[in-house]
Structures are given as C-alpha cells and as structure tokens.
Design an enzyme around this catalytic site. Structure first.
Site, PDB file in Angstrom:
ATOM      1  N   HIS A   1       0.824  -1.206   0.000  1.00  0.00           N
ATOM      2  CA  HIS A   1       0.000   0.000   0.000  1.00  0.00           C
ATOM      3  C   HIS A   1       0.859   1.257   0.000  1.00  0.00           C
ATOM      4  O   HIS A   1       0.342   2.360  -0.209  1.00  0.00           O
ATOM      5  CB  HIS A   1      -0.979  -0.007   1.181  1.00  0.00           C
ATOM      6  CG  HIS A   1      -0.365   0.196   2.529  1.00  0.00           C
ATOM      7  ND1 HIS A   1      -0.110  -0.851   3.394  1.00  0.00           N
ATOM      8  CD2 HIS A   1       0.037   1.303   3.174  1.00  0.00           C
ATOM      9  CE1 HIS A   1       0.408  -0.384   4.513  1.00  0.00           C
ATOM     10  NE2 HIS A   1       0.516   0.925   4.399  1.00  0.00           N
TER      11      HIS A   1
ATOM     12  N   ASP B   1       0.164  -7.530   1.001  1.00  0.00           N
ATOM     13  CA  ASP B   1       0.608  -6.161   1.220  1.00  0.00           C
ATOM     14  C   ASP B   1       2.134  -6.081   1.119  1.00  0.00           C
ATOM     15  O   ASP B   1       2.837  -5.899   2.102  1.00  0.00           O
ATOM     16  CB  ASP B   1       0.133  -5.646   2.584  1.00  0.00           C
ATOM     17  CG  ASP B   1       0.258  -4.121   2.691  1.00  0.00           C
ATOM     18  OD1 ASP B   1       0.621  -3.483   1.675  1.00  0.00           O
ATOM     19  OD2 ASP B   1      -0.008  -3.576   3.777  1.00  0.00           O
TER      20      ASP B   1
ATOM     21  N   SER C   1       4.574   1.802   8.210  1.00  0.00           N
ATOM     22  CA  SER C   1       4.268   0.784   7.206  1.00  0.00           C
ATOM     23  C   SER C   1       5.500   0.385   6.412  1.00  0.00           C
ATOM     24  O   SER C   1       6.309   1.228   6.012  1.00  0.00           O
ATOM     25  CB  SER C   1       3.211   1.304   6.233  1.00  0.00           C
ATOM     26  OG  SER C   1       1.922   1.045   6.710  1.00  0.00           O
TER      27      SER C   1
END
Length: 418
Positions: free
Chosen positions: A258, A286, A368
């Site tokens: 993402h 992901d 992230s």
C-alpha cells in the site's frame, strides 16, 4: 495466497539471472518519501537507465560493508543483545534470561516450521508456551513424531486445515472494516474479532453457529488502518524501508504494497534519489518492490534500531504464536512484543489482506513497510494497526505481511547474508 492483485507499471522489469536460493536481507527503517513527476507522465522507466548502482561489483551484489553509507542507519551491527535488553525490561527478567529465551525461541521456530510441514493434515498448528514449543496434532502417530523431535505434542479435535476451511466460510459472510479472522492453535479455534458496534456482527455470529465451539468471538479495540503517515512536508505520504534484496544484478527494497501503490518514485528525506516503484501487491497481500537505482544509495544489510545501533539479518522464517519479535519504523522507532496469531485475515479500511502476522506491538502512521524480526531473522513487513489517529491504542495490535511470500514472489535473494 491463492489470490493476488498486482499493480504493474507499464515498463520492463530489470533483467534477472537464474536464482540459486531464496532468502532475505534487511536494511534500516529510515523514512523514505515518494515523489511524483513535476509534469508530464509518471516516471515509468522502460529499463535500467541512469547511474550505475554502487552496490554492484562485476554484475553481482557487493557484500555489505561498514563503509557503505546512504540507506543504513548509524552504529554497529549487533547480535541479539539489543533485543534482549528490550525484552528483559518489558518482561521484568534478567538480560541473561532474555538472551536464553530468544536463543531457545529461534530454535523452536525452525523446528515448528519443519514439523508442521512434515505433519501436513495431522497438524493443528504450533505455538510457544512457557519457553516450550507445543505442536498440536490430531492423532497418536503424529504425536509420537513431535515428541521424538523434542517438542511437546498436544492432541486436539481439529486440524489446522479444517480450521482454515471454517475461517474461509466466515470470511465469505457479510462483514465490515475492523473485522479479523484467525486461527488460535493454543485453543484449537477460529477467533473472530468484531467491531464493538458493528452493524453486521449478527451476520457473523449467525454464520458461526453451525461450527459450535470451533469458533470464538472477541471484541475489536479500534479501527484498523494502513500505517501510511501524512505530514506537511510529505504531501504524498511516507513509509519505512523494510528489507532489501538482490537478484545479483540489481538491488531492491521490499516494503508494504500500500506504500508503493500509486507512488511512482522515492527519495530519502535529505533529497537523495532512491528509485522507482516496480510492483505493488495490495490488497489481498501487502508487499511492493522498489528498484534501488539512485546514484548515491545502496544497501548495507542492516536494520536501524534508532539507538545508534543496527542489526544484520541472516535469513527469514515463518512466525509462530508466542514468538518474541521487534518492529522498526520511522515513527515509533524500535519496539518489541509477541506474535499473537498467524495467518490472520484483516478487513481494514483499505481492503482485505490475508495471512497476516498479528502482534501486540504499537505502530503508527509512517511505520508501514518496516521490518518485523527477531534476532537475526526476518519475519514480516508492517502493514496495518488499530491505532487511534497518531496515538497508540491502549490494547495495541499490528498486522504484518509475512516477508517470505514477497521474497518468493519477486524471486530475489538475501543481500549480504553470511
């Protein structure tokens, strides 16, 4: 995973040589920032143009060097001592006891990976409990194999494959963001975490009735969001470097999908060019791939621990419940905790991701893509968290993409591994 949605820019991937092995390497989790083209089409190179990659030597990846600059954080590469200190403080035990625990857990994980693969349908999964490896099994023959290998065997009613089938059935029922599904090998159940006031909670409970005690419900502790960070100086968002890898010709960064999705090019906060996003696999999975072709950046094979030290990573493994792990990220730095569940499906605000590692580590926006690791072994990439805006949840949960799947998908190998 059986389903993958991959976003591929319209360009050729750099050529890769035949691979002899599949493994992993990690670099520091310094912040890195996506940059868009000032005008015209998005930067999508048709091939490996630009300056030569200083991390190559004669067409092969150069080994990590203490003199290598750019991507890696400051300080020295260390063993398990830094993690042992964090675990000792967190659990109220001595440093020596923490070091012994981490060493034992590393051996347990490798044995668990081997046994659960060998046992197949006879395995109900494995977990760590009070310093011991417990492998759940559905028959006496499998129990004998576990005992002979030096682990504790526990007979259960349901194999892991049966529980996964139940999990997939529940995932097919109507739900909403904030719902997660996962298998708890310690209780031999599928655990469903529902939003406290979810409008479709009743649908999930109704779908689970026919499975009786094989399903357990919990109440979620907040919204689940991807950990992309937004700031005034970072208008497109920011993430953390996860792991670097090589195909012996070019070097790459593996981070959250993402993060790379929609972000065509990356630079460091000091303006140094890193390179373009090559692939994005999100949702369902992901993970994403960045080509490190900037003229003055290269990999060093270490993780930044945000305390003037770093850690080298020698390989990757599949996580098991109960494992002590740490996360490194640009926002929360270096934090440790435990694996709560594996193979968890997370219905977050950005879509559904599957087979995640769930931990009790607090992470926030900007973390992230950062690495989840223990000792010198990598396990995952920071993906989603139940954060309250820019604050940690009182009951923190973070979900991490297993890094082995990215390594296998991109057919790359460990950078600078011994």
């Amino acid at each position: 995973m059986s389903e993958r949605v991959v976003s591929r820019p319209d360009r050729r991937r750099p050529n890769r040589r035949s691979l002899l092995a599949v493994a992993l390497v990690a670099v520091s989790s310094v912040a890195f920032v996506p940059t868009a083209a000032a005008a015209g089409p998005v930067d999508r190179p048709s091939g490996p143009g630009g300056a030569a990659d200083p991390a190559r030597a004669g067409g092969r990846a150069a080994p990590a060097s203490s003199s290598a600059a750019a991507i890696a954080g400051p300080g020295r590469a260390t063993g398990v001592a830094d993690m042992a200190e964090a675990i000792a403080a967190q659990r109220g035990i001595s440093r020596a006891a923490a070091e012994q625990l981490l060493s034992a857990e590393d051996a347990h994980v490798r044995l668990a990976n081997r046994l659960t693969t060998e046992l197949g349908a006879s395995s109900g999964g494995a977990y760590l409990s009070d310093g011991a490896l417990v492998v759940t099994v559905t028959d006496a023959a499998a129990a004998a194999k576990v005992t002979a290998a030096g682990a504790k065997a526990r007979l259960v009613a349901r194999g892991e494959r049966q529980l996964r089938t139940i999990q997939r059935t529940l995932e097919a029922a109507a739900s909403e963001p904030g719902t997660t599904w996962g298998v708890d090998p310690a209780t031999n159940q599928v655990v469903v975490s529902l939003p406290a006031a979810g409008a479709r909670n009743a649908v999930q409970r109704s779908a689970a009735r026919r499975f009786g005690t094989a399903v357990r419900f919990e109440t979620g502790t907040g919204p689940i969001q991807p950990n992309v960070g937004i700031s005034s100086g970072d208008s497109l968002g920011g993430c953390s470097v996860g792991f670097t890898a090589t195909d012996y010709t070019f070097n790459y960064i593996i981070t959250a999908g993402h993060c790379t999705q929609g972000y065509p090019h990356w630079t460091l906060p000091n303006g140094q060019d890193v390179g373009p996003s090559l692939e994005s696999d999100y949702p369902e999975n992901d993970f994403g791939l960045i080509w490190m072709n900037g003229p003055s950046v290269w990999a060093t094979g270490t993780i930044n621990l945000w305390n003037n030290t770093s850690r080298s990573i020698h390989g990757w493994a599949t996580a098991v419940s109960g494992l002590s792990v740490c996360n490194s990220g640009r926002t929360t730095g270096f934090r440790c905790g435990s694996v709560l569940k594996t193979n968890v499906t997370v219905n977050g605000s950005g879509g559904t991701v599957r087979q995640m590692i769930e931990t009790n580590i607090c992470t926030l926006g900007g973390d992230s893509g950062g690495p989840l690791f223990a000792g010198n072994t990598g396990y995952g990439l920071n993906s989603h968290a139940n954060r309250n805006g820019n604050q940690c949840n009182s009951t923190p949960r973070t979900w991490h993409q297993p890094v082995g799947e990215a390594i296998n998908t991109y057919q790359v190998v460990i950078y600078g591994a011994p």
